[in-house]
Motif scaffolding. Structure first.
Motif, PDB file in Angstrom:
ATOM      1  N   ARG A 174    -120.241 -37.323  -6.752  1.00  0.00           N
ATOM      2  CA  ARG A 174    -120.299 -38.782  -6.825  1.00  0.00           C
ATOM      3  C   ARG A 174    -118.879 -39.324  -6.813  1.00  0.00           C
ATOM      4  NH1 ARG A 174    -123.304 -41.294 -11.663  1.00  0.00           N
ATOM      5  NH2 ARG A 174    -122.851 -43.153 -10.431  1.00  0.00           N
ATOM      6  N   ALA A 175    -118.551 -40.054  -5.776  1.00  0.00           N
ATOM      7  CA  ALA A 175    -117.231 -40.667  -5.658  1.00  0.00           C
ATOM      8  C   ALA A 175    -117.354 -42.132  -6.058  1.00  0.00           C
ATOM      9  CB  ALA A 175    -116.706 -40.545  -4.238  1.00  0.00           C
ATOM     10  N   LEU A 176    -116.694 -42.514  -7.144  1.00  0.00           N
ATOM     11  CA  LEU A 176    -116.768 -43.876  -7.654  1.00  0.00           C
ATOM     12  C   LEU A 176    -115.443 -44.595  -7.434  1.00  0.00           C
ATOM     13  CD1 LEU A 176    -118.584 -43.432 -11.098  1.00  0.00           C
ATOM     14  CD2 LEU A 176    -119.570 -44.029  -8.884  1.00  0.00           C
ATOM     15  N   GLU A 177    -115.532 -45.793  -6.875  1.00  0.00           N
ATOM     16  CA  GLU A 177    -114.344 -46.627  -6.736  1.00  0.00           C
ATOM     17  C   GLU A 177    -114.612 -47.967  -7.396  1.00  0.00           C
ATOM     18  OE1 GLU A 177    -110.955 -48.054  -3.599  1.00  0.00           O
ATOM     19  OE2 GLU A 177    -112.836 -47.280  -2.787  1.00  0.00           O
ATOM     20  N   SER A 178    -113.664 -48.416  -8.186  1.00  0.00           N
ATOM     21  CA  SER A 178    -113.798 -49.692  -8.885  1.00  0.00           C
ATOM     22  C   SER A 178    -113.037 -50.766  -8.124  1.00  0.00           C
ATOM     23  CB  SER A 178    -113.233 -49.563 -10.303  1.00  0.00           C
ATOM     24  OG  SER A 178    -113.257 -50.810 -10.964  1.00  0.00           O
TER      25      SER A 178
END
Length: 285
Positions: A174-178
């Motif tokens: 899971r690649a999360l970007e804010s």
């Protein structure tokens, strides 16, 4: 990679959890496991012929348990005198992966929130993994591998580490970007409502994230990747994701000036202090 996986041990339940995580990590990679106990040199054993005399019985029992559970794993166990943080940083520099318990006793007391863990995570030249007692069996293989990504400054070291861990576990990455999207009114030539503009900005951010991950998808075709752009602050998003993750991976930027002191960023600090599972801190340029 032929280097050993190094784990700091002190006889506590937390360091035992770290050792279990490290043991399965080493086993999966075909690497040796190196148990390191750091502390003052006992006066009665300065001239000890057997190095095991310098180790607490719980540490020796932990070594024997690991050898029993994973008989094919090469395990070494040693006492290193000196400062825990300095000795562990040095051991990690030699070996390439360092694992610590989230909280300990004696020389490693209060690791997750204490000065030793923070100093090691901030100064080690290799990735540092902090593991708590809540980690499941088999070294934490149940759950996704989560990585925080900044598509405006993609980091090869961070993504390589995260994809490798997901591949060896057979886990989803899971690649999360804010991203913070403005919620106020926009002045535009066309009659576009603010929600539509926000939606367009979010879609564009999702495309950039997918483009950042594309080369790594090709390199690791066996890894299933889920990319998500969130409006939450990065630390909050990663802490929440850690509830169901086997590992959360965050970066630590190395100082560009040699004389500058290394340090952890705000996101890494937030995740380390509030995580619900293991966290890897990966140094990068």
């Amino acid at each position: 990679m032929s280097h050993a996986v190094v784990v700091g041990v002190d006889g506590s339940a937390q360091s035992a959890a770290a050792a279990e995580w490290a043991a399965y990590q080493a086993y999966r990679n075909g690497r040796a496991l190196r148990l390191v106990h750091v502390g003052a040199q006992p006066e009665f054993s300065v001239e000890a012929a057997d190095p095991a005399e310098l180790l607490p019985r719980p540490v020796l029992a932990l070594r024997d348990q690991i050898v029993t559970v994973l008989p094919g794993l090469k395990v070494s166990c040693e006492h290193v005198p000196g400062s825990p943080a300095d000795a562990l940083v040095a051991a990690g520099e030699r070996e390439g992966l360092l694992v610590l318990g989230s909280r300990g006793i004696g020389g490693l007391a209060g690791l997750l929130l204490g000065s030793v863990a923070l100093r090691v995570a901030a100064h080690a030249a290799c990735p540092v993994v902090l593991v708590g007692t809540g980690t499941d069996g088999q070294g934490g293989v149940n759950g996704d591998v989560v990585v925080g990504v900044d598509s405006s400054r993609p980091c090869a070291e961070l993504l390589a580490f995260a994809f490798e861990r997901a591949a060896e576990r057979g886990a989803v990455l899971r690649a999360l970007e804010s991203r913070e999207f403005p919620t106020g009114r926009y002045v535009t030539a066309a009659p576009v409502d603010p929600p539509e503009i926000t939606s367009a900005l979010a879609a564009a951010a999702q495309v950039r994230l997918q483009d950042t991950l594309a080369p790594w998808r090709k390199k690791f075709p066996e890894v299933r990747v889920e990319a998500e752009v969130t409006g939450w602050p990065a630390g909050k998003a990663l802490v929440e994701a850690s509830r169901s993750a086997s590992l959360v991976v965050v970066g630590r930027r190395s100082p560009r000036i040699r004389s500058a002191a290394p340090g952890l960023g705000a996101v890494a600090h937030a995740v380390l202090h509030h995580t619900h599972g293991p966290v890897a801190v990966v140094p990068h340029d």
